[in-house]
Design a protein around this motif. Structure first.
Motif, short mmCIF file in Angstrom:
data_model
loop_
_atom_site.label_atom_id
_atom_site.label_comp_id
_atom_site.label_asym_id
_atom_site.label_seq_id
_atom_site.Cartn_x
_atom_site.Cartn_y
_atom_site.Cartn_z
N ILE B 7 0.79 -1.19 -0.03
CA ILE B 7 -0.11 0.11 0.15
C ILE B 7 0.92 1.15 0.02
CG2 ILE B 7 -1.61 1.18 1.41
CD1 ILE B 7 -3.06 -1.36 1.49
N LYS B 8 0.73 2.15 -1.01
CA LYS B 8 1.41 3.49 -1.24
C LYS B 8 0.41 4.43 -0.42
CE LYS B 8 4.44 5.74 -3.98
NZ LYS B 8 5.03 5.83 -5.60
N GLN B 9 1.01 5.58 0.09
CA GLN B 9 0.14 6.60 0.53
C GLN B 9 0.50 7.71 -0.28
OE1 GLN B 9 0.61 8.88 4.07
NE2 GLN B 9 -1.13 8.47 4.66
N TYR B 38 -5.30 2.68 -6.92
CA TYR B 38 -5.14 0.90 -7.38
C TYR B 38 -5.13 0.08 -6.09
CZ TYR B 38 -4.80 3.11 -12.11
OH TYR B 38 -4.87 3.74 -13.25
N ASP B 39 -4.44 0.46 -5.17
CA ASP B 39 -4.13 -0.50 -4.02
C ASP B 39 -5.49 -1.02 -3.60
OD1 ASP B 39 -1.66 0.12 -4.78
OD2 ASP B 39 -1.24 1.23 -2.89
N GLU B 40 -6.49 0.00 -3.69
CA GLU B 40 -8.01 -0.54 -2.95
C GLU B 40 -8.33 -1.54 -3.74
OE1 GLU B 40 -10.44 2.83 -3.45
OE2 GLU B 40 -9.58 4.22 -2.15
N ARG B 119 0.33 1.58 -10.91
CA ARG B 119 1.11 2.53 -10.71
C ARG B 119 0.55 3.52 -9.27
NH1 ARG B 119 -1.66 4.90 -15.54
NH2 ARG B 119 -2.78 6.55 -14.76
N GLY B 120 1.61 4.37 -9.04
CA GLY B 120 1.08 5.15 -7.85
C GLY B 120 0.63 6.38 -8.46
N VAL B 121 -0.60 7.23 -8.08
CA VAL B 121 -1.09 8.23 -8.75
C VAL B 121 -0.18 9.64 -8.36
CG1 VAL B 121 -3.38 7.20 -9.11
CG2 VAL B 121 -2.74 8.85 -7.20
N LEU B 125 4.74 6.16 -11.84
CA LEU B 125 5.81 5.37 -12.21
C LEU B 125 5.55 4.05 -12.69
CD1 LEU B 125 8.98 6.30 -10.26
CD2 LEU B 125 8.79 6.08 -12.72
N GLY B 126 4.84 3.10 -11.79
CA GLY B 126 4.54 1.82 -12.10
C GLY B 126 5.94 0.97 -12.24
N ILE B 127 6.73 0.97 -11.23
CA ILE B 127 8.03 0.22 -11.20
C ILE B 127 8.04 -1.00 -9.94
CG2 ILE B 127 10.53 0.27 -10.90
CD1 ILE B 127 10.60 2.91 -12.09
N1 LIG Z 1 6.36 3.18 -0.39
C1 LIG Z 1 5.50 2.22 -0.78
N2 LIG Z 1 5.01 1.40 0.33
C2 LIG Z 1 4.25 0.30 -0.12
N3 LIG Z 1 3.64 0.02 -1.39
C3 LIG Z 1 4.25 0.73 -2.52
C4 LIG Z 1 5.27 1.94 -2.02
N4 LIG Z 1 5.59 2.49 -3.43
C5 LIG Z 1 4.86 1.57 -4.46
N5 LIG Z 1 4.20 0.78 -3.73
C6 LIG Z 1 3.39 -0.26 -4.49
O1 LIG Z 1 3.53 -0.25 -5.74
C7 LIG Z 1 2.79 0.27 -6.40
C8 LIG Z 1 2.84 0.96 -7.86
O2 LIG Z 1 3.64 2.12 -7.08
P1 LIG Z 1 4.76 2.91 -8.29
O3 LIG Z 1 5.95 1.83 -8.78
O4 LIG Z 1 5.65 3.77 -7.22
O5 LIG Z 1 4.22 3.74 -9.06
C9 LIG Z 1 1.67 0.82 -5.51
O6 LIG Z 1 0.40 0.94 -6.04
C10 LIG Z 1 1.89 0.23 -4.24
O7 LIG Z 1 1.08 -1.20 -4.46
#
Ligand SMILES: Nc1ncnc2c1ncn2[C@@H]1O[C@H](COP(=O)(O)O)[C@@H](O)[C@H]1O
Ligand SMILES: Cc1cc2nc3c(=O)[nH]c(=O)nc-3n(C[C@H](O)[C@H](O)[C@H](O)COP(=O)(O)OP(=O)(O)OC[C@H]3O[C@@H](n4cnc5c(N)ncnc54)[C@H](O)[C@@H]3O)c2cc1C
Lengths: 327, 264
Positions: B7-9, B38-40, B119-121, B125-127
Motif C-alpha cells: 500500500i502506497k500513500q 489502485y491499491d484499493e 502505478r502510484g498516482v 511510475l509503475g515500477i
Molecule cells: N512506499 C510504498 N509502500 C508500499 N507499497 C508501495 C510503495 N511504493 C509503491 N508501492 C506499491 O507499488 C505500486 C506501484 O507504485 P509505483 O511503482 O510507485 O508507481 C503501488 O500501487 C503500491 O502497491
C-alpha cells in the motif's frame, strides 16, 4: 564504457506497432546527439524479413531474436532475452515504448539490471553525454526533469503518440544481426493460455490520432452512436469519462484518465465531459483539445483550445456534417 | 492463502500540486493523504480470496509515520495485520530502493500471492510491483482485470488487456499481481471495521530490522535524480467558438480545425 542507444521494437502478428517507429526515430535523434550507433532489438517469431525496414527509420543495426516463445510478448521471456543481450552489448541507453508491455518489461529490466528507469517520458535530450528526460507526474500537474546516476544502462519508456516519426529513407539500410541468446523454459514463468483478440477493429485509444470522448452528458449508451460516426469519419476512435464507464455505457478499455488510459492524440474532442482533474490527467498532452459542453462554466473549457458552448446533441451531428464537407 | 498487499500513500487526486522553493520537490503542507486508488483493488481482491479460501491478508507500507493511516484504512476494510517500514534513511529513496526494502520485508513472511497497484498516482511510475517480483524471483502479471485462483491454490489465471487484445496468462504461485480498474469494486470500510482496525496488529520495522544497510537507500543511492520540477507546459488561452446557432458554431469549429489548427 557503455556505448550506443538501443531500442526495443514492439510487434504484433508480424507488423510493427506505431510506437516502434516512434522510438526508433527518437533513438536516432539521441544516437546522433551522442555521436553513437542506434541498435534496434527485434524479438518475435518470423519477424526477421520485416525487421529490415527499421533501417529506413534510422537503425544502424538490427538485432533479431527469433523464438516461438517470444510471440506473443510476455514480460518473462522478453526480460530474459533482453537482459542477456544488454549485459553482453552494454548499451548506454535502453529505450522502450510506454505501452502496456513496454512499461512492464522496462520495470522488470530495471530491477534485473539494477539500473535507473524513467517511465512514460514526453521529452528526451542529451546533456554532458547523459540522458535527460521530462515526464509528467501527479497526473500532469507537474513535470519532472530527471537524469541518471550510477545507472547502466539508462532505461526509459516513451509515451505513445508523442515522439515524431522520421520520414522513411529507403536508401538507408541497417546491418541485420542474429542475436545470440539463451531462453530456458525455466525462465518463462507465465504461460499464455489464450489470446482474446478484439475483433471490432477498434484502434486502441493510446494509438489513436483522433479521439472523440463522451461523458455523463451523453445520457445513455445508444447516444454514443453520434460520437462513433464522427470518430470514424475522422479516422479516430471513441473514448469515455469514468462516469460513462461506471454507468455501464462504455467498456473499461474506453476510459480516459487517472484510473483509465493516458492518451496523446492530435485531436481530442470532449463531449458532455465536465473536465474533472482525474479526467484531465489522461488527456492533457493531447495536441489540440476541443470541448463541447452546454455549461459555459465547465472546467474543461479552461483546458480546451476550442470550446463550443451548446447542446452536444445539436452540435455533434452538425459538426459531423461540416467535417464531411471538408474531407 | 497467505496474501500480501503493498500500500502506497499518495496525495488525494484532487490535490493542487505546488512546487516547493527548492524547485525539486512539492509542498506537502496542505496535502490530504489517501491510499493509492489502485491499491484499493488489491485489498478488495485479497479479501475476496480470503473469504473463498480462508487464510490471512497482510498489508505493507513504506514511508513516514503518516502512512499508518493508509494501513489502518486497509485494516478497516478487513485486512488482518499490517507492517510499516519506516526509517529516516529511507527519505528520497527511489522506486528500486523502495522495491528492495519491500521485497526484504515480504521475504520474512509467508506468501502465496502479492498485490500491488499498477502505478502510484503520485509519481505515476509503475515500477515497484514488477520490481518486487524480480527481487523475489517470482512471476508477475501486470494490469490484471480478472483473476482466478485454481481450486488447489497452486496457480492463478489472469486476464491482462494489452492494446487491442487480452492475454489470459497462467502462473504458479507464489506470484505478484498488479491491479487496475475493472478488477473489482472495492468495498468501503464499515464503522465496526474501523473500530476493529484499531486493535489489529501493526508492526513497525526499520532497515536494520530487515537486515538492510541504510547506505543503499536514500537520496545518495538514487539511480534517477531530479534536476528540477516544472509546472505543466502553458497552453495558449483557448477560444470560444462563436455562432448564433449550433450549426453556425459547428461550421466555425470545423473551419478552425481545418484552417487554423490543421488537424482535419
Ligand atoms: N512506499 C510504498 N509502500 C508500499 N507499497 C508501495 C510503495 N511504493 C509503491 N508501492 C506499491 O507499488 C505500486 C506501484 O507504485 P509505483 O511503482 O510507485 O508507481 C503501488 O500501487 C503500491 O502497491
Ligand atoms: C481516484 C479517482 C480516480 C478517477 N479516475 C477518473 C478517470 O480515470 N477518468 C475520468 O474521466 N474520471 C475519473 N474520476 C472521476 C472524476 O472525478 C469525475 O467524476 C468524472 O470525470 C466525471 O465524468 P463526466 O465529466 O462525464 O461527468 P460530469 O462531471 O457529470 O459532467 C457531465 C458534463 O456534461 C455536460 N452536459 C450534460 N448534458 C449535456 C448536453 N446535452 N450537451 C452538452 N453538455 C452536456 C454537463 O454540463 C457536465 O459538464 C476519478 C475520480 C477519483 C476520485
Amino acid at each position: 564504457m557503455s556505448q550506443g542507444v538501443w531500442t526495443i521494437a514492439e510487434q504484433r502478428d508480424g507488423a510493427f506497432r506505431k510506437i516502434t517507429y516512434e522510438i526508433v526515430s527518437e533513438g536516432r535523434r539521441l544516437a546522433d546527439a551522442l555521436g553513437q550507433e542506434l541498435t534496434v532489438v527485434v524479438l518475435g517469431s518470423n519477424i526477421k524479413e520485416k525487421a529490415a525496414e527499421l533501417g529506413h527509420y534510422g537503425a544502424d543495426k538490427i538485432m533479431v531474436a527469433e523464438d516461438p516463445r517470444l510471440d506473443p510478448c510476455t514480460t518473462d521471456a522478453y526480460t530474459a532475452v533482453i537482459s542477456g543481450l544488454v549485459k553482453e552489448g552494454d548499451p548506454s541507453i535502453l529505450l522502450l515504448g510506454a505501452s502496456v508491455d513496454g512499461k512492464d518489461i522496462a520495470a522488470r529490466l530495471s530491477a534485473c539490471l539494477d539500473a535507473g528507469m524513467a517511465q512514460d517520458c514526453t521529452e528526451f535530450s542529451i546533456e554532458d553525454g547523459k540522458l535527460v528526460v521530462i515526464r509528467p507526474i501527479y497526473a500532469g500537474k507537474a513535470y519532472a526533469k530527471l537524469t541518471f546516476a550510477n545507472s547502466s544502462p539508462q532505461i526509459a519508456t516513451a509515451r505513445p503518440n508523442v515522439m515524431s516519426i522520421n520520414e522513411p529513407d529507403t536508401s538507408r539500410s541497417a546491418e541485420i544481426i542474429d542475436a545470440s541468446f539463451t531462453l530456458d523454459d525455466s525462465m518463462i514463468k507465465t504461460k499464455v493460455v489464450e489470446v482474446i483478440k478484439d475483433e471490432s477493429g477498434k484502434i486502441d485509444l493510446t494509438e489513436a490520432d483522433k479521439i472523440v470522448s463522451g461523458g455523463r452528458g451523453m445520457k445513455g449508451p445508444d447516444e454514443f452512436g453520434i460520437l462513433e460516426e464522427l470518430a470514424s469519419l475522422l479516422g479516430g476512435t471513441v473514448g469515455a469519462s469514468r462516469a460513462a464507464v461506471d454507468a455501464g455505457w462504455r467498456p473499461q478499455t474506453d476510459q480516459v484518465g487517472q484510473t483509465g488510459k493516458v492518451v496523446s492524440p492530435t485531436l481530442y474532442i470532449a463531449c458532455g465531459i465536465s473536465g474533472a482533474i482525474q479526467h484531465l490527467a489522461g488527456m492533457s498532452t493531447s495536441k489540440v483539445i476541443v470541448a463541447i459542453n452546454k455549461d459555459p462554466e465547465a472546467p474543461i473549457f479552461q483546458k480546451a483550445d476550442y470550446g463550443v458552448v451548446g447542446d452536444l446533441f445539436d452540435v455533434v451531428p452538425a459538426l459531423t456534417e461540416e467535417v464531411k464537407k471538408i474531407l | 492463502m497467505k496474501i500480501i498487499v503493498c500500500i502506497k500513500q499518495v496525495p488525494d487526486t484532487e490535490t493542487q500540486i505546488k512546487i516547493a522553493s527548492d524547485g525539486k520537490s512539492i509542498e506537502t503542507g496542505d496535502i490530504k493523504w489517501i491510499m493509492n486508488p489502485y491499491d484499493e483493488f488489491g485489498v478488495e481482491e485479497a479479501l475476496r480470496l480470503k473469504e473463498k479460501f480462508g487464510g490471512e491478508v497482510t498489508v505493507i507500507g513504506l514511508g513516514p509515520k503518516r502512512v499508518t493511516d493508509a494501513l489502518r484504512t486497509a485494516l478497516a476494510m478487513g485486512a488482518d495485520k499490517a507492517v510499516l517500514i519506516t526509517d529516516d534513511a529511507l527519505e528520497d529513496t527511489d522506486s528500486l530502493g523502495v522495491a528492495k526494502a519491500l521485497a526484504a520485508a515480504i521475504k520474512e513472511l509467508e506468501y502465496d500471492l502479492i498485490f500491488t497497484g499498477q502505478r502510484g498516482v503520485d509519481d505515476d511510475l509503475g515500477i515497484v510491483g514488477t520490481a518486487i517480483a524480480e527481487f523475489l524471483d517470482i512471476p508477475n502479471i501486470s494490469l490484471v482485470t480478472k483473476l482466478t485462483v485454481s481450486d488447489d491454490q497452486a496457480s492463478v489465471q489472469a486476464e491482462r488487456p494489452v492494446e487491442g487484445q487480452t492475454l489470459v496468462l497462467e502462473a504458479q504461485l507464489p506470484a505478484l499481481i498488479t491491479t487496475q480498474k475493472g478488477l473489482n469494486e472495492p468495498r468501503y470500510a464499515s464503522l465496526p471495521g474501523i473500530m476493529k482496525a484499531k486493535k489489529k496488529p501493526l508492526e513497525e520495522k526499520s532497515l536494520a530490522d530487515l537486515g538492510l544497510d541504510p547506505a543503499n537507500f536514500g537520496a545518495e543511492a538514487r539511480k534517477t535524480q531530479i534536476i528540477e520540477l516544472l509546472p505543466p507546459p502553458e497552453r495558449e488561452a483557448g477560444k470560444i467558438v462563436e455562432g448564433e446557432t449550433p450549426q453556425e458554431k459547428a461550421a466555425n469549429l470545423a473551419k478552425l480545425l481545418h484552417e487554423e489548427a490543421k488537424v482535419i
